[in-house]
Design an enzyme around this catalytic site. Structure first.
Site, short mmCIF file in Angstrom:
data_model
loop_
_atom_site.label_atom_id
_atom_site.label_comp_id
_atom_site.label_asym_id
_atom_site.label_seq_id
_atom_site.Cartn_x
_atom_site.Cartn_y
_atom_site.Cartn_z
CG HIS A 1 -5.43 -2.94 0.85
ND1 HIS A 1 -5.19 -2.23 -0.30
CD2 HIS A 1 -4.64 -2.36 1.81
CE1 HIS A 1 -4.31 -1.27 -0.06
NE2 HIS A 1 -3.96 -1.34 1.21
CG ASP B 1 -6.34 -3.01 -3.33
OD1 ASP B 1 -6.89 -2.20 -2.57
OD2 ASP B 1 -5.22 -3.50 -3.11
CB SER C 1 -0.97 -0.05 1.18
OG SER C 1 -1.99 0.90 1.04
#
Length: 520
Positions: free
Chosen positions: A489, A459, A233
């Site tokens: 995610h 996602d 991320s």
């Protein structure tokens, strides 16, 4: 309110698991300032020792349990310049954690450094939570993570106290009239003023470029000639900035759940509105496709319509949540979003909705608390404070209520459920005391070796398109894109064998997968 969704990563998945388990089974400015003197920071020795229990800023809880083979996690602190523009000046302490390589010494490659995102997530608490998932990588690497500057034990940003944060997260984050807009802006300004009052010294020095320079110092102190890196991320943005600053020092690197480095904060928020809506659509379709009846709707559209009605009702009349707090529209929206970070938590969303329709908001509130870093004892980690501080130091644009109101129609078109929430979250940096650095990060890395860039088509938080744009921005021959057709995610922690084989082959044996590889 703080941009609570933006670029949060797998750390929250661990927090959710702990929080839900607990529920279902029971249904100051610490920015260092030590003088450096003549010390060469690259020559410092790390005093590894058994890890203490996490600090409140890291989320609290117990010290990490031993690894499956009985080895203990080890912790240390590393000194870094407070201000990288004044490297001979004051220093801060950065918290590190490691698990030494489990394989034969002659096969050890070096350290593999993890950043799990946020920004604002504690790597010192997250790596042990997921340590078993990386057992194969540990055969040839010391697994290492850290609390980035401003986070956890690393000169943490401090803003509001726990009691005030409880009130802050209960506010109406989607104002419907002038009075509510004024209240939202006043609360944002109060939060930001508290950050300045309590953390004035560290706030100018928490940019991603600062953290990237910390990582290069870390590389040297750990004794590695190259940085081997696994970013998730926001950790992909940090890794991209590192590659831009130090392309010749990049070793094998994997970016998973990839941030789009070409977007402004507004574009990123709009993309997330679409991403979370897609995840909600997928949840609804999955629920009604089960052999048994979906308990929260007769059709996918009915599932979403009932959620919309619930949120509208909560805007008028909250219901009991985790005593003594009530489940508000804002808390419910956050709880729904949190459950969409992983398909593993869709069952919690179903249960939370069932209970909320019966007037019980506990499950959705526990999910919301996990998003905001609140533990069952009412203590908050500093993930929100750090998230706002790092984003606002990085992001140059500043938005006001009039601008947000003009942009609402496009956000609502992107997501009827999340559009307003993410549009108004753009006020996070209003009156922030530190100017933002740029419209978006620079990740151009000519001369760097291949970096494996993994995008997940489902996602919600870092939409799939960002992976292709990151690969292109890194440069020809650098970014190598792999697609995972999945939900949630990130990709590696889905345990998909195709994804894991690609990551293991690259990190352990240097085998770069073919660009355009697709895993499903």
């Amino acid at each position: 309110m703080p941009n609570s969704f933006r670029l949060r990563a797998a750390a929250l998945t661990a927090a959710t698991a702990v929080a839900m388990s607990a529920l279902l089974t029971g249904c100051s400015d610490d920015s260092g300032g030590d003088s450096r003197g003549d010390e060469d920071l690259t020559a410092q020795k790390l005093g590894w020792k058994d890890c203490p229990a996490p600090s409140e800023a890291e989320g609290g809880g117990a010290a990490p349990s031993p690894l499956p083979d009985g080895d203990e996690w080890q912790c240390a602190t590393m000194k870094a310049p407070l201000d990288w523009d004044d490297p001979e000046g004051d220093t801060i302490d950065l918290a590190l954690i490691r698990a030494e390589a489990s394989g034969e010494a002659d096969r050890r490659i070096g350290s593999l450094l993890f950043n799990f995102g946020g920004p604002g997530g504690s790597g010192v608490t997250t790596l042990p939570a997921f340590g078993q998932d990386y057992a194969k990588l540990r055969t040839r690497y010391d697994l290492v993570s850290f609390d980035p500057r401003g986070v956890g034990r690393s000169a943490p940003v401090e803003c509001l106290d726990d009691k005030r944060l409880d009130t802050y997260f209960q506010q109406d984050a989607t104002p419907d009239d002038a009075a509510e807009r004024t209240e939202l802006l006043d609360n944002t300004e109060e939060f930001n003023a508290a950050c300045e009052k309590n953390s004035k010294k560290i706030l100018p020095h928490v940019r991603t470029t600062d953290a990237a320079r910390d990582m290069d110092l870390m590389r040297q102190v750990l004794g590695d000639d190259k940085l081997r890196y696994f970013g998730v991320s926001y950790g992909t943005e940090l890794g991209g900035v590192y590659a831009h600053l130090f392309p010749e020092k990049v070793g094998r690197a994997v970016f998973d759940a990839v941030v789009d480095p070409t977007q402004t904060p507004e574009e990123g928020s709009l993309a997330q509105a679409k991403g979370f809506q897609l995840a909600l659509d997928n949840f609804a379709e999955d629920c009604v496709s089960k052999v048994e009846d979906c308990p929260v709707g007769d059709s996918a559209q009915n599932v979403k319509d009932r959620i919309a009605r619930l949120l509208k009702d909560l805007d008028r009349t909250p219901i009991p949540g985790v005593f003594p707090r009530e489940l508000t529209q804002t808390a419910a929206t956050g709880g729904i979003a949190q459950s969409l970070y992983s398909k593993d938590f869709w069952e919690y969303l179903t249960e939370g909705l069932e209970q909320a329709y019966d007037g019980d908001g506990r499950v959705l509130m526990v999910l919301s608390d996990a998003l905001n870093g609140r533990n069952e004892n009412g203590q908050y980690s500093n993930i929100t404070a750090a998230n706002v501080a790092i984003n606002c130091a990085d992001d140059k644009p500043r938005y006001d209520p009039a601008y947000v109101q003009r942009r609402l129609p496009e956000f609502r078109d992107a997501s009827a459920l999340f559009g307003d929430y993410l549009a108004w979250s753009m006020l996070s940096c209003a009156d922030w005391p530190v100017p933002g650095a740029a419209d978006h990060p620079d990740v151009r890395a000519p001369g760097a070796p291949p970096i494996l860039v993994i995008g997940n088509t489902g996602d919600p938080a870092t939409p799939y398109e960002g992976a292709g744009r990151m690969a292109a921005a890194l440069g020809k021959g650098v970014g190598v894109e792999l697609t995972y057709k999945g939900q949630g995610h990130g990709a590696y922690d889905s345990k998909n064998e195709c994804v894991r084989d690609a990551v293991h082959g690259y990190l352990l044996d240097g085998k770069v997968p073919a660009a355009g590889t697709v895993c499903s």
